[in-house]
Each structure stands twice: as C-alpha cells, then as structure tokens.
Design a protein around this motif. Sequence first.
Motif, mmCIF file in Angstrom:
data_model
loop_
_atom_site.group_PDB
_atom_site.id
_atom_site.type_symbol
_atom_site.label_atom_id
_atom_site.label_comp_id
_atom_site.label_asym_id
_atom_site.label_seq_id
_atom_site.Cartn_x
_atom_site.Cartn_y
_atom_site.Cartn_z
ATOM 1 N N THR A 145 0.848 -1.180 0.000
ATOM 2 C CA THR A 145 0.000 0.000 0.000
ATOM 3 C C THR A 145 0.884 1.230 0.000
ATOM 4 O O THR A 145 1.628 1.468 0.955
ATOM 5 C CB THR A 145 -0.929 0.019 1.232
ATOM 6 N N GLN A 146 0.810 2.004 -1.074
ATOM 7 C CA GLN A 146 1.686 3.160 -1.191
ATOM 8 C C GLN A 146 1.356 4.223 -0.156
ATOM 9 O O GLN A 146 0.193 4.459 0.185
ATOM 10 C CB GLN A 146 1.565 3.769 -2.582
ATOM 11 N N GLY A 147 2.406 4.853 0.327
ATOM 12 C CA GLY A 147 2.242 5.974 1.231
ATOM 13 C C GLY A 147 2.064 5.591 2.688
ATOM 14 O O GLY A 147 2.143 6.448 3.543
ATOM 15 N N ALA B 58 8.577 6.093 -5.179
ATOM 16 C CA ALA B 58 7.530 5.076 -5.022
ATOM 17 C C ALA B 58 8.006 3.718 -5.513
ATOM 18 O O ALA B 58 7.719 2.691 -4.896
ATOM 19 C CB ALA B 58 6.277 5.500 -5.780
ATOM 20 N N ALA B 59 8.733 3.706 -6.624
ATOM 21 C CA ALA B 59 9.240 2.443 -7.173
ATOM 22 C C ALA B 59 10.215 1.775 -6.213
ATOM 23 O O ALA B 59 10.207 0.555 -6.033
ATOM 24 C CB ALA B 59 9.916 2.701 -8.519
ATOM 25 N N ILE B 60 11.058 2.579 -5.572
ATOM 26 C CA ILE B 60 12.031 2.035 -4.621
ATOM 27 C C ILE B 60 11.324 1.518 -3.374
ATOM 28 O O ILE B 60 11.707 0.480 -2.806
ATOM 29 C CB ILE B 60 13.091 3.098 -4.275
ATOM 30 N N ASN C 29 7.909 -4.803 -5.258
ATOM 31 C CA ASN C 29 7.828 -5.513 -6.536
ATOM 32 C C ASN C 29 8.860 -4.983 -7.531
ATOM 33 O O ASN C 29 9.322 -3.849 -7.409
ATOM 34 C CB ASN C 29 6.425 -5.349 -7.115
ATOM 35 N N PRO C 30 9.224 -5.785 -8.536
ATOM 36 C CA PRO C 30 10.194 -5.327 -9.538
ATOM 37 C C PRO C 30 9.594 -4.241 -10.427
ATOM 38 O O PRO C 30 8.507 -4.401 -10.980
ATOM 39 C CB PRO C 30 10.509 -6.594 -10.339
ATOM 40 N N VAL C 31 10.309 -3.123 -10.553
ATOM 41 C CA VAL C 31 9.831 -1.985 -11.331
ATOM 42 C C VAL C 31 10.865 -1.623 -12.392
ATOM 43 O O VAL C 31 12.049 -1.447 -12.076
ATOM 44 C CB VAL C 31 9.577 -0.753 -10.437
ATOM 45 N N LEU C 32 10.419 -1.512 -13.643
ATOM 46 C CA LEU C 32 11.257 -0.964 -14.697
ATOM 47 C C LEU C 32 10.909 0.506 -14.833
ATOM 48 O O LEU C 32 9.763 0.854 -15.132
ATOM 49 C CB LEU C 32 11.038 -1.709 -16.017
ATOM 50 N N GLU D 68 1.820 8.146 -6.903
ATOM 51 C CA GLU D 68 1.239 6.812 -6.859
ATOM 52 C C GLU D 68 1.437 6.050 -8.170
ATOM 53 O O GLU D 68 1.043 6.530 -9.240
ATOM 54 C CB GLU D 68 -0.245 6.881 -6.518
ATOM 55 N N ILE D 69 2.036 4.881 -8.084
ATOM 56 C CA ILE D 69 2.183 4.005 -9.241
ATOM 57 C C ILE D 69 0.808 3.455 -9.624
ATOM 58 O O ILE D 69 0.017 3.082 -8.771
ATOM 59 C CB ILE D 69 3.159 2.855 -8.928
#
Length: 672
Positions: free
Chosen positions: A328-330, A509-511, A515-518, A541-542
Amino acid sequence: MQFNRKNFTNDQLIAIYKLLLLPRLIEEKMLVLLRQGKISKWFSGIGQEAIAVGCTYAMQPDEWIMPLHRNLGVFTTRNMPLRKLFMQWQGNKEGYSKGRERSFHFGIKDYYICGMISHLGPQLAVADGAALAYKLRNQNKASLAFTGDGGTSEGDFHEALNVAAVWNLPVIFLIENNYYGLSTPVTEQYRCEHLVDKAKGYGIQGIRIDGNNILEVIEAITNVRKNCIAQQKPYLVECATFRMRGHEEASGTKYVPQEMLDEWSKKDPIKSYENFLLKEGILKEKEVLITRADIKQYIEDELQQAMNAPQIIPSTSEELADVYAPYTQGNWQTDVILIGNASSGTVVNELFAEKRFIDAIKEGLRQSMQQHPNLILMGQDIAEYGGAFKITEGFVYEFGKDRVRNTPLCESAIVGTALGLSLEDFKSVMEMQFADFVTAGFTQIVNNLAKIHYRWGQYADVVIRMPTGASVGAGPFHSQSNEAWFVHTPGLKVVYPSTPMDAKGLLIAAINDPNPVLFFEHKGLYRSISGEVPVEYYEVEIGKARHVQEGSDISIITYGLGVHWALEYAQQHTDISFDILDLRTLLPLDYEAIQTSVKRTGKVLVLHEDTLTGGIGGEVAAWIAEHCFQLLDAPVLRCASLDTPVPFNIKLEKNFLASARLDGKVQQLMAY
C-alpha cells in the motif's frame, strides 16, 4: 571408493546414512507414482544424492542454497515436511507453490532455498546477491549455487563467476558433472580437461572431488565454506558423478553406452557408503533392513496424508492477486507525502524548487539512499564517474563504495544479484546504462524477477532504471523504446514519467514498492525540461495516470516524450480542444482515467514514441474498443513511430518519430 570418517562419531555416520537414503527411497516411490499417472513429470537424481545431501549438511541452515532439478537431497536434508513436498509434486494447492510450479521449480524462504527456473544459469547470480548481502552485513556466511556440466556453457555462468570474483563474494559455485546435458556428452560441451580448470580464468580457487563419496563431499564443502568466509572470495567445486536415469524420465538413457552405466553403477553413492558402514561394523545387515523399512513407512505415511489433501479449486481473483507482492503506497512510513492524480501535484509542504528532469531523478535517488540504509545502487560506471548521464555523480563519496557499486559488463548477473539481495531484505536499484542493453539481462527480468512472487511468494525488491528513447541522434542501439516488451510480462511494474515532479515521486515510489519496477527515463527529457518539484521526500502513486489538461474535442492518451509533443501541438492549434492524459504507469494501466478521458471527447488518439506494431498503443486502443465503444464518435487511432529501427541521421530520425505524423492523425480524427 575410500571413506575417511575423520572425527565423525558412529551416530553421526548413521545419521548421514539416513539423510542419504531418504531421497533415494523417495525417488523410487516417485517413479512408481509416475508410472501410475499420479504425477506428470520427474527429474531423477538417482546416483547423485551424495552431492545434494553432503553440500546441505556442510552449509549452515540459514545460508541460501540455489538447487536444480536433481537436488532432492537439499530439500530433505533441510527437513522440509515430506507431505508438503508430495503435494508440491502433485500440483496441489497445499504445496509450496499453490499448484503453480512443478517438481523443484520452487523455493521457500523459511528454509533458505531459492527456487530454480528452467534456464538454469540465472541461479548462479542470485547466489552472488545473497553472498553480497552477507558481506555487507559482515556476517560469517556463504551461499551455494548448483549448476551442471551443461550449465557451464551458458553466459550466466561466466557472468556470475566474474562478478563474484571481482567483488570478492563468499559464494560456492558447485558443478555436478554427470557427463551429459540431456543427451549431449561433455566432449561436445567443453574443451578444458576438467571444468574446475575454469576457475583459473577468474582468478579464484577450485577443487575437483568425487561427488559420489558422501564423506568427501561433506569435508570438501565444509573446508571450502570456511575458506570462502575467511578469505571473502568465491570458490568453484567440480563434483564428478553420474545420473543413472534420463535427464527426465521420458528421455531415457539409450544414448549412454552400457559399459558407462555398468561402471558407474559400481560407484553408487548409497550402496558404497552402506558397504563402508557394514564393513566398519557401524551398522549391521539387520539394522540396514530396519532403517530402510522405517523410511519407506515414513514415506507411505506422508504420501497418504498428501493424497488426502483437497482437490484444487481455481480462484481467478486469488491468481491475479498473487502476481504482485501486497503493498500500500504511502503507508509504509508516516512522513511520506503521497501525490495523487492532480496535474500540478498536491503536497502539504509548499516548499518547491525548480529542477531539471535529470536533477529530479538524482534527488529522488539521493533521498531514497538516505531513507533506506539497505538500498544498494549498481551499474556500469556509476561510482566515481557518476554514470553515463552523471545522475549518481558524487554518490560514492556520500554513501560509500559498498552501496554505490560499479559493475562489470554483466547485465544478467547484476539483475540476478539484485534478486539475491532481495532474498536477504535489501533493496536495489540497477542502472541499465541504456535501455537498449536490457536484452542482455532479459531472462533474469521476465523469468526470474517477474514470476518469483507468483511462483512461491518471494518478493523481488528491485528497480531497474532504463535511460530510453530517441530524438538525440544516437542511432539504432541507443535510442529504442522497448517498454512494450515488459508491459506484456505479468509481475513487473512499468513506470514512465514525463515531468520532473513525477520523475522524483515515481522513482521514490518504485524504490519503496517491494515488486520489480522498470523505470523508464527519456534521455531527451533529462536536460531539456524543468519544473517545480517538492523539496520533501514524496511519492507519486504508481498505477495512476495524470490528467494534464481538460478538453472536449480529442483525447490524446500518451506518456513520456509524447506528453510534450501533445502539449506543443495543442498550443499551436488552439482551435481544437484537447484532453491530454499522461499514463505515467504502463503496467498496471489506469483504466478508470482512460475511460474518463474517452467520455470527455468521444474521439481518441493514442500517441507514443515506440514503433506502431506491438506497441502499448494497441493494448490501450483495444481496451477502449472493448469497454468504451458506446462512448466513441470515431475509431480509436494510433500515432506511433515507423516500424523500422531508429535511424542515426537527424532528418531520418525526425521522420521516424511519431511526432512527424501527429498532425495527420489529428486531422483524420477531426474529419469524423
């Protein structure tokens, strides 16, 4: 075969016998079940048990092992519940992969076993990552990865050994040389006299041992492990052995000369060790029979419990939910500012600074390094040199060489190392020097990183930064837009910002995301655009698109450089009211925002720099046609670059790019 008991007590020698016998008797039962049709496939390790059992015995229970097909002894020696292993092999939901994987293509963090993928070689670099984690924490530990004689021909073998040697990692690379890669004999696999000779080329030590002698394997791996830890260096071990059955049961052994089978049957690791124990008076014939009977009964009891497990009932919602690790972001830390779907961003703190796109990325990286002491940066020339685009310039002096690591030109191994770090709860960001070079690490990304959580619940806390795109006259190998390759891969997240604010917030957010993020960064935007960026540490937010501007005539759905093409065109054609949507995240897509934009105009143009055929625009157009047909006043059109490689000449490149056809597509839509 000579056995040297060293300082082992009789009880220890008998315990080793039971550990060695268990996988053999399990395998014999599995072959029966295979003939009965109760399992679908089996890779037999009969004849090679001493290696898996001996290595696992010598390693500590909290040290990572990366096994392959024929290493049942790793799982049994780590005392994994046999009933659950049976459920795994039957494809039952109560197995370790919920029926999603077969045989030994699974792992379990509780037992420090990392599941293999069929490509074999990538496992070696994952062991590099685990060993790097031990080194960074100053722990007296080593990791161990298995490969076969055939696997030593793969590029991943070279890359993993090279990285481990250059970085002085405590990792054991173990080759099970059973003289055949499926049906290909070693005479067609390599030209050195012994595979251990390859160690010299990497400047590391190696040893060749009798892989069928359980006590020799235990002694060798015990000593090698001590040396790896004491010297903080990798070690190559070649185990001479033989598999007495086919690569898998369907392939048989007709290609093996009978005299070779006869010769190796005399070196059977269980029978040889059993004879030693009988000869030394450590065991009696009656005790051997009792031991075998007890183990067989244990196998039957565990199998019966596995057979009583309920049949799997597919759940589509559960299948989809398990593709990504929950996050959950944030909410991971209370002081994170979360920016949502506002075009300008909404933050509590009003401190902003004008920053270029490239500087926003740099600030997002720096603040993430400060926030996460367990975050490691890796890439070619990223330390003192600061990377090809100078984004990490100065970082090595601020955070040290342990955390800002120059890598050899080993893209596959570094992606694998990043995954190995994740096993030990490290975060990592890898800089792919150019997105074009990602092909050298493709298997690790689409088969290892992307699938690992769905397969056995292990997250891959990895970000790969991808400098991408044309418009800079760099030609066909430094200008490709290859994001669509990865949008097709479940388990990855694909992010592509177009503004400095989004570049910083989405990178953070990616860091934070496990999960793996490109993370695609358009090179043409690095120094050409600037914007207001919050000074604070914040996330965007992704999975949420950005509504750039509202309009009523045509929706332009785009991302990356396409956003700036759309804005420039809209400014030049004020007689047309454009609704512009910046996708920002390509996987997962924000379908709600797409539908809302379609409602505003009824006419849609999907614009992207990538080539037309197979681009993300086709997916967006298809979704709109399927879900928003009643809202459309015209066909959904796509505007993309030519279906050619990216040319070098600037005039040819301009003609190649989608922007050259933007006006024609807009006029076509307006004519409806």
